[in-house]
Design an enzyme around this catalytic site. Structure first.
Site, PDB file in Angstrom:
ATOM      1  N   SER A 133       0.834  -1.203   0.000  1.00 59.75           N
ATOM      2  CA  SER A 133       0.000   0.000   0.000  1.00 59.75           C
ATOM      3  C   SER A 133       0.865   1.249   0.000  1.00 59.75           C
ATOM      4  O   SER A 133       2.063   1.196   0.257  1.00 59.75           O
ATOM      5  CB  SER A 133      -0.889   0.003   1.248  1.00 59.75           C
ATOM      6  N   LYS A 134       0.206   2.352  -0.249  1.00 65.57           N
ATOM      7  CA  LYS A 134       0.879   3.646  -0.236  1.00 65.57           C
ATOM      8  C   LYS A 134       1.477   3.907   1.149  1.00 65.57           C
ATOM      9  O   LYS A 134       2.546   4.481   1.286  1.00 65.57           O
ATOM     10  CB  LYS A 134      -0.170   4.710  -0.608  1.00 65.57           C
ATOM     11  N   ARG A 135       0.745   3.434   2.165  1.00 66.04           N
ATOM     12  CA  ARG A 135       1.208   3.605   3.537  1.00 66.04           C
ATOM     13  C   ARG A 135       2.534   2.880   3.782  1.00 66.04           C
ATOM     14  O   ARG A 135       3.423   3.396   4.452  1.00 66.04           O
ATOM     15  CB  ARG A 135       0.126   3.052   4.480  1.00 66.04           C
ATOM     16  N   ALA A 190       4.764   2.353   1.629  1.00 65.29           N
ATOM     17  CA  ALA A 190       5.798   3.132   0.950  1.00 65.29           C
ATOM     18  C   ALA A 190       6.176   4.341   1.797  1.00 65.29           C
ATOM     19  O   ALA A 190       7.356   4.658   1.971  1.00 65.29           O
ATOM     20  CB  ALA A 190       5.297   3.574  -0.418  1.00 65.29           C
ATOM     21  N   ASP A 191       5.166   5.003   2.371  1.00 63.57           N
ATOM     22  CA  ASP A 191       5.446   6.180   3.192  1.00 63.57           C
ATOM     23  C   ASP A 191       6.258   5.794   4.427  1.00 63.57           C
ATOM     24  O   ASP A 191       7.222   6.455   4.786  1.00 63.57           O
ATOM     25  CB  ASP A 191       4.140   6.868   3.622  1.00 63.57           C
TER      26      ASP A 191
END
Ligand code: GLU
Length: 512
Positions: free
Chosen positions: A265-267, A269-270
């Site tokens: 998920s984007k999370r 990656a963050d």
């Protein structure tokens, strides 16, 4: 002769293309090239609510950056133009109408409130799925339950309606996915999907099937998230009378979190500080910036190599592949069913390999720009030498300049442990002798000659060179390890070399 292969990448311009989408495009491209077929690009923009300005341009630029060439489609043109679905609405309307005329679809006039009420009723009755299907449709407001003249009157009056698929009650739907094998679903598990929305635009399902058929697509290669829709798609091919030329399906494995469980998920990656988009993206609504592989310093060939092996392997030990080698080795049958762990360290390793393969001249401008921006003078020749010395030690081209800190700056401190272990009387004598020898050094100050000069000086002083090399490095760079010292001296030049030796003699003291 078998039909020539035609595949398509069909993204929706709803934001930046996810790196998984780039992998989907890549697998399509590799397969097309391998089979001598064609690669199409179709923009699936029928969901006006999710349209994001700039997303289509972003998709095109991402594909260009990684080197995926489109043969036909958006931005290229071709015999089936237009390739943007929002410009093809009459085509879908015609097919939807045909389904209605043949009794395979129907008009539905239910309002949002009525649909909600149905959902509630079904929930209260503990019905298995709250949906519009072969049973519930008969309690709703549609052309199956209303009189024909009432239906006509409503349509003529401009009342909003959708067109829904009249899913058969009892039919087997089967498909043989190239990667997953047989998938069997009973039609009772498929709801009466909306095919045409009240704004006159088709849903993804209708537009996708109609276009794949009209564009002569032979293989649909796409992400696993579309597998649940595949039976519905088979049904649509059947209803539209195109089942005999239906494309073959290949659903690609999910990209998993770095730890290996759950979807990336984007999370993730963050949290991990890594990109999951090919290019940097600035959200046009919020101004938020998301990292891109390109801007983070990944080379396109490293990105491609990394993505190619996320879900496929050639069955050999080979890890480094050029695009042409990938094309030659790629095989859909070797794509895995299981999800692929998104290991960013592996991406960095690939980048390291490809940075090393870049020529010194290609990487030199990056170093020169960074050096000049930091206030140093750096000629192209010097930058090239620095690249040659350091490119094997970094994962990203921009790190070459960081690694070159000891070249641009005389040591401000000296590694204490090395000083304690290696800075002894011999070291002082060696550094002094070498500094003196350099005073009479003339000619080009190049690594080979410097090496000789050092060798001679040590011989004259009666010092074993192997014993003092770390001290010499300490004097010149402040640390005990680093790249080739002779080349380092060549790059910093004779005057600076002598200055640093002098500085070390003043700053370092032999522990008694
Ligand atoms: N428009 C769909 C997407 O955004 C395409 C799915 C497919 O390839 O059928 O992924």
């Amino acid at each position: 002769m078998s039909t020539p292969v035609r595949v398509r990448f069909a993204p929706s311009p709803t934001g930046p293309l996810h790196i998984g989408g780039v992998r989907t495009a890549l697998y399509n491209y590799l397969f097309a090239r391998k089979m001598g077929g064609k690669m199409l690009l179709r923009i699936e923009d029928t969901d006006q609510n999710r349209f994001v300005p700039g997303a289509e341009e972003y998709i095109l630029e991402s594909l260009r950056w990684v080197g995926i060439e489109i043969d036909e489609g958006q931005s290229m043109g071709g015999p089936h133009a237009p390739y943007r679905q929002s410009e093809r609405r009459e085509i879908y309307q015609k097919e939807a109408q045909r389904l209605i005329d043949e009794g395979k679809a129907y008009y539905a006039f239910d309002t949002a409130e009525e649909l909600d009420a149905m959902r509630k009723r079904l929930e209260e009755a503990n019905a298995p799925a709250a949906q519009y299907n072969s049973i519930t449709r008969m309690q709703m407001r549609n052309s199956l339950t209303m009189k024909a003249d009432e239906v006509r009157a409503r349509i003529d009056a401009g009342d909003p309606y959708v067109i829904r698929l009249k899913t058969p009650r009892k039919e087997e739907v089967r498909l043989n996915d190239i990667i997953r094998g047989w998938v069997n679903v009973h039609s009772s598990a498929i709801d009466d999907k909306v095919l045409l929305k009240s704004d006159g635009l088709p849903t993804y399902h209708l537009a996708n099937i109609v276009d794949d058929h009209l564009m002569g697509i032979t293989h649909v290669i796409r992400g696993e998230e579309w597998l649940p829709s595949a039976p519905l798609h088979v049904l649509l091919y059947r209803y539209l009378g195109w089942e005999d030329t239906m494309p073959q399906f290949a659903h690609l494995p999910l990209l998993l979190k770095p730890e290996g469980n759950g979807k990336l998920s984007k999370r993730d990656a963050d949290l991990g500080g890594f990109p999951i988009f090919p290019l940097q993206w600035t959200d046009p609504f919020t101004g938020q910036v998301a990292k891109g592989f390109r801007e983070e310093g990944y080379l396109p060939e490293a990105t491609v190599n990394f993505l190619a092996l996320l879900g496929w392997n050639p069955g050999t030990e080979q890890e480094l592949f050029t695009m042409d080698e990938l094309i030659a080795s790629f095989d859909l049958a070797q794509v895995h069913k299981a999800g692929a762990r998104f290991d960013i360290q592996k991406a960095q390793w690939f980048n390291h390999q490809y940075v090393r393969q870049r020529s010194d001249a290609e990487l030199a401008p990056t170093v020169q720009e960074q050096a000049e921006a930091a206030g140093f003078t750096c000629s192209p020749e010097k930058a090239e030498k620095i690249v040659a010395l350091l490119k094997g030690r970094v994962n990203f081209a921009r790190e070459i300049f960081t690694e070159a800190g000891t070249i641009f700056n005389a040591p401000a401190t000296y590694d204490e442990a090395i000083a304690a272990a290696k800075w002894n009387d011999d070291a002082v004598r060696a550094v002094t002798a070498f500094r003196d020898a350099l005073q009479s050094f003339d000619g080009a100050f190049v690594a080979d000659d410097i090496k000789h000069a050092l060798g001679d000086a040590m011989q004259q002083a009666g010092i074993k060179q192997g014993k003092i090399m770390q001290a010499m490095r300490l004097a010149l760079t402040g640390s005990g390890a680093g790249p080739d010292l002779m080349l380092t001296m060549e790059i910093i030049g004779k005057d600076e070399t002598m200055k640093r030796l002098e500085q070390a003699l003043g700053a370092l003291h032999v522990k008694s």
